[in-house]
Scaffold this active site. Structure first.
Site, PDB file in Angstrom:
ATOM      1  CG  PHE A   1      -2.174  -0.505   0.933  1.00  0.00           C
ATOM      2  CD1 PHE A   1      -3.290  -1.314   0.447  1.00  0.00           C
ATOM      3  CD2 PHE A   1      -3.012   0.809   0.902  1.00  0.00           C
ATOM      4  CE1 PHE A   1      -4.655  -1.408  -0.066  1.00  0.00           C
ATOM      5  CE2 PHE A   1      -3.859   1.470   0.522  1.00  0.00           C
ATOM      6  CZ  PHE A   1      -5.245   0.474   0.582  1.00  0.00           C
TER       7      PHE A   1
ATOM      8  CD  GLN B   1      -5.470  10.883   2.491  1.00  0.00           C
ATOM      9  OE1 GLN B   1      -6.335   9.976   2.285  1.00  0.00           O
ATOM     10  NE2 GLN B   1      -4.251  10.781   2.363  1.00  0.00           N
TER      11      GLN B   1
ATOM     12  CG  HIS C   1      -7.434   7.676  -2.040  1.00  0.00           C
ATOM     13  ND1 HIS C   1      -7.802   7.326  -3.203  1.00  0.00           N
ATOM     14  CD2 HIS C   1      -7.714   6.309  -1.264  1.00  0.00           C
ATOM     15  CE1 HIS C   1      -7.515   6.114  -3.848  1.00  0.00           C
ATOM     16  NE2 HIS C   1      -7.625   5.359  -2.436  1.00  0.00           N
TER      17      HIS C   1
ATOM     18  CG  LEU D   1     -11.525   4.900  -2.720  1.00  0.00           C
ATOM     19  CD1 LEU D   1     -10.750   5.552  -3.250  1.00  0.00           C
ATOM     20  CD2 LEU D   1     -11.679   4.245  -1.328  1.00  0.00           C
TER      21      LEU D   1
ATOM     22  CD  GLU E   1      -2.990   4.236  -1.493  1.00  0.00           C
ATOM     23  OE1 GLU E   1      -2.762   5.389  -1.323  1.00  0.00           O
ATOM     24  OE2 GLU E   1      -1.445   3.675  -0.305  1.00  0.00           O
TER      25      GLU E   1
ATOM     26  NE  ARG F   1      -4.250   6.595   0.540  1.00  0.00           N
ATOM     27  CZ  ARG F   1      -4.883   6.239   1.000  1.00  0.00           C
ATOM     28  NH1 ARG F   1      -6.803   6.453   2.056  1.00  0.00           N
ATOM     29  NH2 ARG F   1      -5.744   5.270   0.301  1.00  0.00           N
TER      30      ARG F   1
ATOM     31  CG  HIS G   1     -10.262   9.264   0.943  1.00  0.00           C
ATOM     32  ND1 HIS G   1     -11.580   8.398   0.383  1.00  0.00           N
ATOM     33  CD2 HIS G   1      -9.364   8.652   1.441  1.00  0.00           C
ATOM     34  CE1 HIS G   1     -11.245   7.430   0.591  1.00  0.00           C
ATOM     35  NE2 HIS G   1     -10.161   7.108   1.124  1.00  0.00           N
TER      36      HIS G   1
ATOM     37  NE  ARG H   1      -7.129   7.789   6.493  1.00  0.00           N
ATOM     38  CZ  ARG H   1      -7.327   7.524   5.335  1.00  0.00           C
ATOM     39  NH1 ARG H   1      -6.612   6.048   4.990  1.00  0.00           N
ATOM     40  NH2 ARG H   1      -8.294   6.885   4.265  1.00  0.00           N
TER      41      ARG H   1
END
Lengths: 577, 232
Positions: A116, A236, A238, A248, A251, A282, A349, A391
């Site tokens: 990730f 954030q 994404h 979404l 990731e 991100r 996100h 994050r």
């Protein structure tokens, strides 16, 4: 109608259910108040995984996870929070497994893990398999498993109750007011401890992965009461939202080997993050995508997006490990990711900022960490601050179990030594007045229209890139929208399921959290993590290695105080990948 | 394109029985039915009530009867429906307002099958091991989002409100076939009762209705067989 429970949790997502479960295990009488039916909270939409240094696939250590979290957060992460988190998330994942969570498995029977963004081995040298997953519906499985455990523990649920007020008496949290959707009745809840776990507020933006119901209700309610919101400027985006809807695409797709490409077919992340490329954090990937589009290398007739290419992966990997996102892509765009690349662009996100708390979830009211007795927060609604300025993927699911558990345990123990305070009808007054004002308004402003203007303007002026000029413009837009909000009127005057009234209340919350966000962003004259100021492109540790606490002072004004970042093991360094 | 949206309305404060109301909406072929409902609510009639949350088929809030079939409004596109679209609440649960039904009977059935892992053996320090094949065995049921599309498409459920219904049985299946679970006999109490799996008449409505493509009828049959061949 009045109700009494020792611990009352607001929100039935992952954080709320984890809190409720652990508070109940401590022996407290627990209730959950949620504006949705259970299992419909947005934790269910989290796809890719929950990061924990289990080391099931390759060598891993909680110290590496902690380092990645601190660096990923651009050194705004409080390192005491990151340490507690990286250690305890390992135990939390094992506990979820014992609760029955159906993780995917390795041939040896252990929990499977994938790569990730931003998760590395050996202090940033290469990507690591850290994300424990259940296909691409890990959040769904966590939500279901925690709800199953709540059913087992007979926890009381007030479903479709919309919280309209948190009652603080002499600075102590004593109860809640909630509007029952089915009847239109206002309910008074007396509690010894209250935990806010009501999630984020992505609906301030037009393009978002967030549910329609994520409107920052409780953040706004506390902010109105004079409590601060921390680090709201860090929001954030994404990278891989299905274009143009914003749904979404995990990731994990890049974790399994997916590649981002521009109109020239280039793997452009090689230029921005040579070491870990498409698995950069991100904020970096989102900015890179915008820059590619801005420099004319966008795809499609309008050159307005890039592509996520999975076509080189074995079809069975897509079918087994990414079934849901393949389905989204087929249904909403008619694109089969096994055969052609998927159009993507960043989508709003996750709020790194929120209600400031201690490591035990206690809400604090100032830069000296003065606790509001009886009031707790966990999950996306809260800011501990684990995520700092950005994050890492999979750390939200970890956050909600680790800090949900801590908040639940602490709240239950706190409640044991408390007495109930008898609340009166008077405490319903403010909520009743607000609702009556909207119902009886003769104004001409419409909820859907104002909301659309808010979402578009936030997108234009306060999204991935910011400038002082744009943010000032948005301050003015917000003033005007708040003024028009006073003249909002609704068609539905009824009591049963007045969802239009709820949307009108939610619009008010959206405006408040937008205000806190935009003023905080204008105030912070540097670029760090998800907060990218084009007029201040450098990170400025000299002046800004600190947390923002934004306070509402009325009349469209916001005041600021600052809290030092908790440093420790890792000195701030330049952030390259 | 212009779409005619016919919605079955019901306001308990005003209506003795449900009534049809027609709206004209401008729509794109790739719009979701949920988008049309939002347009009606935002621009034409704010009193229209329906549930929704995630908007992409994961939370299960917006199950409704669309052109005569149970589907999620957020996963059903205009291009697949044509220019006249009818929308009604799912059947078999009490209608509370417009497209909103009382979900409590549905969740009561869910709770009856003990939808949680039952295993009192002390857990190991690390995870309980489970092979990929053992994990695969109960995978279909883990996709369930509790939207109620299957249960409310079942003719037995319409006529016999005490029947557990497909969704609850799917939840039971998810645990019955989990190698870590030890609660089989406890679950059989509800599953083998008069309101349990033997009510199923294998109509396949549930399988057709499932927006997550869970082979619901097959899972119900597997539960029946598990009860039938259980050795006490």
């Amino acid at each position: 109608m009045a109700h009494r429970h020792e611990v009352i949790v607001v929100g039935a997502g992952g954080a709320g259910l984890a809190t409720a479960l652990y508070a109940a295990r401590e022996g407290a009488d627990v209730a959950v108040v949620s504006k949705l039916y259970p299992t419909r909270s947005h934790t269910g939409a989290a796809q890719g995984g929950i990061g924990a240094a289990l080391g099931n696939v390759e060598e891993d250590h909680w110290e590496w996870h902690m380092f990645d979290t601190v660096k990923g957060g651009d050194y705004l992460t409080d390192q005491d929070a990151a340490e507690v988190f990286a250690k305890e998330v390992i135990e939390a994942v094992i506990e979820l497994e014992h609760m029955g969570l159906p993780f995917d498995r390795l041939p040896n029977g252990k929990i499977a893990q994938r790569r990730f963004g931003g998760h590395t081995k050996d202090w940033g040298k290469a990507p690591v398999h850290r994300a424990a997953h259940a296909a691409d519906r890990t959040g769904h499985m966590i939500l279901q498993t925690l709800y199953q455990q709540c059913v087992k523990h007979n926890i009381t649920f007030y479903n479709e109750f919309h919280v309209t007020d948190v009652i603080l008496v002499d600075g102590v949290a004593r109860g809640l007011v909630a509007y029952e959707l089915a009847t239109g009745e206002l309910h008074l809840f007396e509690a010894k401890a209250i935990v806010i776990a009501s999630g984020g507020f992505g609906r301030i933006y037009k393009v978002t992965s967030n549910a329609y119901t994520l409107t920052g209700d409780l953040q706004a309610i506390l902010y109105r009461k004079g409590l601060p919101l921390e680090d709201m400027e860090f929001y954030q985006f994404h990278p891989t939202g299905l274009f143009p809807l914003g749904i979404l695409l995990t990731e994990g797709a890049r974790g399994e080997g997916g590649i981002l490409r521009n109109a020239l077919g280039e793997r452009f992340m090689e230029r921005y993050a040579p070491t870990i490329k498409d698995l950069a954090p991100r904020d970096l990937v989102s900015r890179a995508m915008y820059l590619e589009v801005r420099e004319g290398r966008g795809c499609g007739p309008k050159k307005d997006h890039v592509l996520l290419d999975l076509t080189h992966l074995p079809p069975e990997v897509i079918e087994k490990k990414l079934p849901d996102i393949s389905e989204f892509s087929r249904i909403y765009l008619g694109v089969d990711p096994r055969k052609e690349p998927v159009p993507v662009m960043p989508t709003a996100h996750y709020a790194m900022g929120g209600i400031p708390t201690t490591l035990w979830g206690e809400v604090i009211r100032d830069e000296k960490n003065t606790v509001v007795p009886g009031l707790y927060a966990a999950g996306e609604a809260a800011c501990v601050s684990l995520h700092g300025a950005n994050r890492l993927g999979t750390n939200s699911l970890g956050d909600l179990v680790v800090f949900g558990r801590r908040a639940g345990i602490h709240a239950a123990r706190f409640a044991k030594d408390q007495d109930y305070l008898e609340l009166t009808e008077e405490h319903l007054g403010e909520s009743r007045e607000r609702i009556e004002r909207i119902k009886n308004s003769t104004g001409k402003e419409k909820v859907a229209q104002l909301r659309a203007e808010l979402q578009q303007s936030m997108m234009d002026h306060a999204s991935v890139f910011r400038t002082g000029e744009l943010l000032k413009k948005q301050v003015e837009v917000l003033k005007e929208l708040m003024d028009r909000y006073q003249r909002i009127a609704i068609d539905d005057k009824g009591d049963a399921y007045n969802t239009e009234l709820v949307e009108a209340l939610e619009l008010g919350y959206l405006l408040e959290v937008s205000e806190a966000l935009v003023h905080s962003a204008l105030n912070r004259t540097e670029s760090r993590g998800a907060h990218a100021r084009e007029d201040y492109p450098e990170r400025d540790d000299q002046n800004w290695l600190k947390h923002t606490l934004a306070y509402k002072v009325g009349d469209g004004k916001v005041s600021f105080r600052y809290k030092p970042v908790v440093l420790g093991r890792f000195e701030p360094r330049a952030r390259t990948y | 394109m212009q779409v005619t949206l016919k919605i079955l309305r019901f306001d308990p404060a005003k209506d003795a029985r449900p009534r049809w109301q027609t709206f004209q909406v401008e729509a794109e072929p790739w719009d979701r039915v949920l988008d049309l409902l939002h347009k009606v609510k935002g621009e034409q009639d704010g009193t229209l009530a329906f549930r929704r949350s995630c908007g992409h088929g994961i939370c299960g809030s917006d199950a409704m009867l669309i052109n005569g079939r149970n589907r999620l409004a957020c996963k059903t596109l205009v291009k697949d429906l044509g220019s006249v679209i009818t929308v009604e609440p799912i059947r078999g649960l009490p209608v509370e307002k417009d497209l909103i039904v009382d979900m409590e009977p549905f969740f009561a059935a869910y709770r009856a099958v003990k939808p949680f892992l039952i295993n009192d053996e002390p857990p190991p320090e690390r995870e309980r091991l489970q092979s990929p094949q053992e994990r695969e065995r109960f995978d279909p049921g883990t996709k369930c989002i509790l939207c109620a599309a299957c249960t409310t498409s079942c003719p037995v459920f319409w006529t016999n409100g005490t029947y557990l219904g497909p969704a609850a049985i799917v939840q039971a299946h998810r645990f019955l076939f989990d190698s870590r679970d030890r609660g089989k006999r406890e679950r059989f109490k509800a599953l083998a009762s008069a309101s349990g799996v033997w009510r199923c008449r294998t109509a396949f409505n549930c399988t057709e209705a499932c927006p997550r493509e869970i082979p619901v009828t097959q899972l119900i049959e597997e539960v029946k067989r598990e009860i039938l061949f259980d050795r006490f």
